[in-house]
Design a protein around this motif. Structure first.
Motif, PDB file in Angstrom:
ATOM      1  N   ALA A  93       0.803  -1.224   0.000  1.00 46.22           N
ATOM      2  CA  ALA A  93       0.000   0.000   0.000  1.00 46.22           C
ATOM      3  C   ALA A  93       0.837   1.276   0.000  1.00 46.22           C
ATOM      4  O   ALA A  93       0.447   2.284  -0.580  1.00 46.22           O
ATOM      5  N   GLU A  94       1.975   1.237   0.646  1.00 43.43           N
ATOM      6  CA  GLU A  94       2.798   2.452   0.749  1.00 43.43           C
ATOM      7  C   GLU A  94       3.609   2.627  -0.533  1.00 43.43           C
ATOM      8  O   GLU A  94       4.037   1.646  -1.141  1.00 43.43           O
ATOM      9  N   ILE A  95       3.805   3.886  -0.919  1.00 43.31           N
ATOM     10  CA  ILE A  95       4.478   4.148  -2.193  1.00 43.31           C
ATOM     11  C   ILE A  95       5.860   4.763  -1.992  1.00 43.31           C
ATOM     12  O   ILE A  95       6.046   5.628  -1.139  1.00 43.31           O
ATOM     13  N   ARG A 141       5.508  -0.168  -2.401  1.00 42.67           N
ATOM     14  CA  ARG A 141       5.577  -0.464  -3.830  1.00 42.67           C
ATOM     15  C   ARG A 141       6.095   0.755  -4.566  1.00 42.67           C
ATOM     16  O   ARG A 141       5.865   1.895  -4.147  1.00 42.67           O
ATOM     17  N   THR A 142       6.783   0.500  -5.667  1.00 48.11           N
ATOM     18  CA  THR A 142       7.258   1.621  -6.469  1.00 48.11           C
ATOM     19  C   THR A 142       6.067   2.268  -7.167  1.00 48.11           C
ATOM     20  O   THR A 142       5.077   1.604  -7.499  1.00 48.11           O
ATOM     21  N   ASP A 143       6.190   3.589  -7.420  1.00 41.33           N
ATOM     22  CA  ASP A 143       5.125   4.296  -8.135  1.00 41.33           C
ATOM     23  C   ASP A 143       5.107   3.899  -9.622  1.00 41.33           C
ATOM     24  O   ASP A 143       4.117   4.142 -10.305  1.00 41.33           O
ATOM     25  N   VAL A 144       6.183   3.287 -10.086  1.00 38.05           N
ATOM     26  CA  VAL A 144       6.256   2.809 -11.471  1.00 38.05           C
ATOM     27  C   VAL A 144       5.965   1.307 -11.483  1.00 38.05           C
ATOM     28  O   VAL A 144       6.402   0.576 -10.593  1.00 38.05           O
ATOM     29  N   GLU A 145       5.172   0.883 -12.481  1.00 39.90           N
ATOM     30  CA  GLU A 145       4.935  -0.549 -12.665  1.00 39.90           C
ATOM     31  C   GLU A 145       5.741  -1.019 -13.868  1.00 39.90           C
ATOM     32  O   GLU A 145       5.901  -0.288 -14.842  1.00 39.90           O
ATOM     33  N   PHE A 146       6.226  -2.233 -13.781  1.00 46.23           N
ATOM     34  CA  PHE A 146       7.129  -2.772 -14.791  1.00 46.23           C
ATOM     35  C   PHE A 146       6.507  -3.998 -15.462  1.00 46.23           C
ATOM     36  O   PHE A 146       5.743  -4.746 -14.845  1.00 46.23           O
ATOM     37  N   ASP A 150      -0.598  -6.971 -19.255  1.00 50.08           N
ATOM     38  CA  ASP A 150      -1.156  -7.620 -18.068  1.00 50.08           C
ATOM     39  C   ASP A 150      -0.094  -8.031 -17.033  1.00 50.08           C
ATOM     40  O   ASP A 150      -0.438  -8.336 -15.888  1.00 50.08           O
ATOM     41  N   GLU A 151       1.171  -8.033 -17.444  1.00 51.49           N
ATOM     42  CA  GLU A 151       2.240  -8.386 -16.496  1.00 51.49           C
ATOM     43  C   GLU A 151       2.641  -7.206 -15.619  1.00 51.49           C
ATOM     44  O   GLU A 151       3.449  -7.372 -14.705  1.00 51.49           O
ATOM     45  N   LEU A 152       2.123  -6.016 -15.901  1.00 47.85           N
ATOM     46  CA  LEU A 152       2.575  -4.827 -15.174  1.00 47.85           C
ATOM     47  C   LEU A 152       2.421  -5.000 -13.672  1.00 47.85           C
ATOM     48  O   LEU A 152       1.356  -5.366 -13.180  1.00 47.85           O
ATOM     49  N   ARG A 153       3.502  -4.734 -12.963  1.00 49.79           N
ATOM     50  CA  ARG A 153       3.439  -4.777 -11.501  1.00 49.79           C
ATOM     51  C   ARG A 153       4.536  -3.906 -10.929  1.00 49.79           C
ATOM     52  O   ARG A 153       5.592  -3.736 -11.536  1.00 49.79           O
ATOM     53  N   PRO A 154       4.284  -3.343  -9.742  1.00 46.37           N
ATOM     54  CA  PRO A 154       5.338  -2.558  -9.095  1.00 46.37           C
ATOM     55  C   PRO A 154       6.374  -3.487  -8.470  1.00 46.37           C
ATOM     56  O   PRO A 154       6.109  -4.675  -8.256  1.00 46.37           O
ATOM     57  N   LEU A 155       7.529  -2.937  -8.145  1.00 41.30           N
ATOM     58  CA  LEU A 155       8.459  -3.639  -7.266  1.00 41.30           C
ATOM     59  C   LEU A 155       7.925  -3.517  -5.852  1.00 41.30           C
ATOM     60  O   LEU A 155       7.334  -2.503  -5.494  1.00 41.30           O
ATOM     61  N   VAL A 156       8.135  -4.570  -5.054  1.00 39.39           N
ATOM     62  CA  VAL A 156       7.736  -4.528  -3.643  1.00 39.39           C
ATOM     63  C   VAL A 156       9.004  -4.493  -2.796  1.00 39.39           C
ATOM     64  O   VAL A 156       9.896  -5.347  -2.953  1.00 39.39           O
ATOM     65  N   LEU A 157       9.073  -3.501  -1.936  1.00 41.57           N
ATOM     66  CA  LEU A 157      10.250  -3.289  -1.096  1.00 41.57           C
ATOM     67  C   LEU A 157       9.839  -3.324   0.366  1.00 41.57           C
ATOM     68  O   LEU A 157       8.691  -3.007   0.701  1.00 41.57           O
ATOM     69  N   VAL A 158      10.798  -3.693   1.214  1.00 43.64           N
ATOM     70  CA  VAL A 158      10.545  -3.689   2.665  1.00 43.64           C
ATOM     71  C   VAL A 158      11.752  -3.099   3.382  1.00 43.64           C
ATOM     72  O   VAL A 158      12.880  -3.154   2.877  1.00 43.64           O
TER      73      VAL A 158
END
Ligand code: ZN
Length: 182
Positions: A93-95, A141-146, A150-158
């Motif tokens: 949820a956080e960007i 998650r990154t504000d950019v999706e890669f 249909d494969e578009l998805r953000p990177l998930v970071l912690v």
């Protein structure tokens, strides 16, 4: 300086968007428009019921063990998989802002109807714009999706504390990569 970790995971050899149910799509470009949508009939292949995995179309699937390991931390939304009890989609949820210029990310096929590039290449190594150091211990998650359509998805970071909790839980399929920003 290492600010946190990128969550990567094994492929689970399945697709969310190729089942019998039809996801909502942009009327103009045809790309799936709601990342929270789940196919009510979606199931993981028997050999691919990992604690963390990605579908070929970029959905991040996690087990109840993963959710338990992350329970004390925020930033995650989950969407249960009705036909695969014990697993859910994880949506961060956080960007955090991704630096497409520093990375040299290629953005193409812009759709004015849904206001996004539908073909985006160049996600790693991770470049961030003014990230908190360290990253907070939540799912970001990154504000950019890669990816492509249909494969578009953000990177998930912690952040580091959440990364440690996930590593300690010895979850299958999960692979954490340190994110180093100068
Ligand atoms: Zn569109």
């Amino acid at each position: 300086v290492i600010v946190g970790h990128l969550l990567r995971a094994s492929d689970n050899d399945s697709y969310m968007y190729l089942g019998d149910a039809e996801p909502p799509r942009c009327a103009s470009c045809g790309v799936v428009s709601d990342p929270r949508w789940v196919d009510p009939g979606f199931q993981l292949p028997p050999g691919k019921r990992l604690d963390a995995s990605f579908t070929y179309d970029g959905r991040f699937v996690v087990s109840d063990a993963f959710r338990a390991a992350a329970k004390a931390f925020g930033g995650a939304e989950y969407a249960k998989l009705p036909s695969q009890p014990g697993w859910s989609l994880l949506l961060a949820a956080e960007i955090v802002r991704f630096d497409v210029e520093a990375r040299g990310t290629k953005l193409s096929e812009f759709c004015p109807a849904c206001s996004r590039f539908t073909v985006v290449a160049g996600a790693t190594p991770v470049f961030l714009i003014a990230p908190p150091k360290p990253l907070p211990d939540v799912f970001l998650r990154t504000d950019v999706e890669f990816g492509t359509r249909d494969e578009l998805r953000p990177l998930v970071l912690v952040g580091p504390g959440l990364a440690d909790a996930l590593i300690r839980a010895r979850l299958t399929g999960l692979n954490l990569t340190a994110v180093d920003v100068s």
